[in-house]
Design a protein around this motif. Structure first.
Motif, PDB file in Angstrom:
ATOM      1  N   TRP A 104      -2.538   3.140  -8.866  1.00  0.00           N
ATOM      2  CA  TRP A 104      -1.696   2.047  -8.397  1.00  0.00           C
ATOM      3  C   TRP A 104      -0.928   1.458  -9.577  1.00  0.00           C
ATOM      4  O   TRP A 104      -1.314   1.610 -10.733  1.00  0.00           O
ATOM      5  CB  TRP A 104      -2.545   0.943  -7.760  1.00  0.00           C
ATOM      6  CG  TRP A 104      -3.058   1.288  -6.394  1.00  0.00           C
ATOM      7  CD1 TRP A 104      -3.828   2.358  -6.052  1.00  0.00           C
ATOM      8  CD2 TRP A 104      -2.854   0.546  -5.199  1.00  0.00           C
ATOM      9  NE1 TRP A 104      -4.122   2.319  -4.712  1.00  0.00           N
ATOM     10  CE2 TRP A 104      -3.530   1.213  -4.169  1.00  0.00           C
ATOM     11  CE3 TRP A 104      -2.167  -0.620  -4.907  1.00  0.00           C
ATOM     12  CZ2 TRP A 104      -3.533   0.774  -2.858  1.00  0.00           C
ATOM     13  CZ3 TRP A 104      -2.175  -1.078  -3.602  1.00  0.00           C
ATOM     14  CH2 TRP A 104      -2.848  -0.381  -2.585  1.00  0.00           C
ATOM     15  N   LYS A 131      -6.922   4.158 -10.010  1.00  0.00           N
ATOM     16  CA  LYS A 131      -6.716   4.658  -8.649  1.00  0.00           C
ATOM     17  C   LYS A 131      -5.269   5.095  -8.421  1.00  0.00           C
ATOM     18  O   LYS A 131      -4.879   5.428  -7.301  1.00  0.00           O
ATOM     19  CB  LYS A 131      -7.080   3.575  -7.631  1.00  0.00           C
ATOM     20  CG  LYS A 131      -8.477   3.035  -7.805  1.00  0.00           C
ATOM     21  CD  LYS A 131      -9.358   3.452  -6.664  1.00  0.00           C
ATOM     22  CE  LYS A 131     -10.725   2.845  -6.780  1.00  0.00           C
ATOM     23  NZ  LYS A 131     -11.736   3.811  -7.107  1.00  0.00           N
ATOM     24  N   LYS A 158       0.819  -1.216   0.000  1.00  0.00           N
ATOM     25  CA  LYS A 158       0.000   0.000   0.000  1.00  0.00           C
ATOM     26  C   LYS A 158       0.849   1.260   0.000  1.00  0.00           C
ATOM     27  O   LYS A 158       0.505   2.234  -0.658  1.00  0.00           O
ATOM     28  CB  LYS A 158      -0.952  -0.003   1.197  1.00  0.00           C
ATOM     29  CG  LYS A 158      -2.081  -0.984   1.046  1.00  0.00           C
ATOM     30  CD  LYS A 158      -3.078  -0.856   2.171  1.00  0.00           C
ATOM     31  CE  LYS A 158      -4.206  -1.851   1.980  1.00  0.00           C
ATOM     32  NZ  LYS A 158      -5.223  -1.739   3.021  1.00  0.00           N
ATOM     33  N   LYS A 166       1.663   1.844  -3.404  1.00  0.00           N
ATOM     34  CA  LYS A 166       0.522   1.659  -4.310  1.00  0.00           C
ATOM     35  C   LYS A 166       0.873   0.644  -5.398  1.00  0.00           C
ATOM     36  O   LYS A 166       0.780   0.931  -6.589  1.00  0.00           O
ATOM     37  CB  LYS A 166       0.074   2.986  -4.907  1.00  0.00           C
ATOM     38  CG  LYS A 166      -0.606   3.902  -3.924  1.00  0.00           C
ATOM     39  CD  LYS A 166      -1.151   5.100  -4.654  1.00  0.00           C
ATOM     40  CE  LYS A 166      -2.359   5.644  -3.939  1.00  0.00           C
ATOM     41  NZ  LYS A 166      -2.990   6.727  -4.676  1.00  0.00           N
ATOM     42  N   TYR A 186      -7.090  -0.755 -10.708  1.00  0.00           N
ATOM     43  CA  TYR A 186      -5.952  -0.252  -9.933  1.00  0.00           C
ATOM     44  C   TYR A 186      -5.280   0.930 -10.627  1.00  0.00           C
ATOM     45  O   TYR A 186      -4.899   1.899  -9.968  1.00  0.00           O
ATOM     46  CB  TYR A 186      -4.943  -1.369  -9.647  1.00  0.00           C
ATOM     47  CG  TYR A 186      -5.410  -2.263  -8.528  1.00  0.00           C
ATOM     48  CD1 TYR A 186      -5.453  -1.807  -7.217  1.00  0.00           C
ATOM     49  CD2 TYR A 186      -5.844  -3.552  -8.783  1.00  0.00           C
ATOM     50  CE1 TYR A 186      -5.908  -2.606  -6.184  1.00  0.00           C
ATOM     51  CE2 TYR A 186      -6.300  -4.364  -7.758  1.00  0.00           C
ATOM     52  CZ  TYR A 186      -6.325  -3.890  -6.461  1.00  0.00           C
ATOM     53  OH  TYR A 186      -6.788  -4.684  -5.445  1.00  0.00           O
TER      54      TYR A 186
END
Length: 155
Positions: free
Chosen positions: A129, A127, A74, A77, A124
């Motif tokens: 990531w 977002k 996290k 990311k 992802y």
């Protein structure tokens, strides 16, 4: 004048694998298929162990993230998937010709898996990531190449 709506391709439909739908299998084949795991595979464990030994502290989330990544970082990311070559359609155009039994079911199933992989990647990426996907045979055969790809995102 109405604005053009983007074309949304319908998802690949996968029939339920059952004798009623015309899919037959032997007891031995059924047993073998039931033993195939989606989590905790040897390539996944190999990659996780190597990353941990190199000081990369990842999470295997208790509450699965969207698409169920094998590894998530996290802080950076970053999500990592280790995909099985058969299940996720490696060299699909050539391999699908080799499927001899229950072709209708298996081709639809694998194509839906490939479609889902794209949906997960897009989720992802939208977002912010980074998504890394490794084939199981890449992790087994070229582990350090995979490790270096992961470390490229820490620089």
């Amino acid at each position: 004048m109405k604005p053009n709506k983007p074309y949304i391709r319908p998802k690949v439909a996968v029939a339920q694998f059952s004798e009623e739908n015309g899919f037959y299998t032997t007891e031995q084949r059924s047993y073998n298929m039931s033993q195939i795991k989606s989590k905790g595979t040897k390539p996944e464990k190999l990659l996780k162990k190597a990353l941990w030994e190199l000081g990369v502290r990842y999470k295997t989330p208790k509450k699965p993230l969207f698409g169920k990544p094998d590894i998530s970082l996290k802080k950076y990311k970053l999500v990592i998937f280790v995909d099985g070559a058969f299940w996720h359609g490696y060299d699909w155009e050539n391999r699908k010709q080799a499927i001899k039994s229950n072709r209708e079911f298996w081709i639809a199933k694998i194509e839906r898996n490939m479609e889902r992989d794209l949906e997960v990647n897009n989720f992802y990426k939208s977002k912010g990531w980074i998504v890394l996907r490794f084939w199981d045979f890449e992790v087994k055969g070229k582990l350090w190449v995979c490790i270096n790809m992961v470390f490229d995102f820490f620089k």
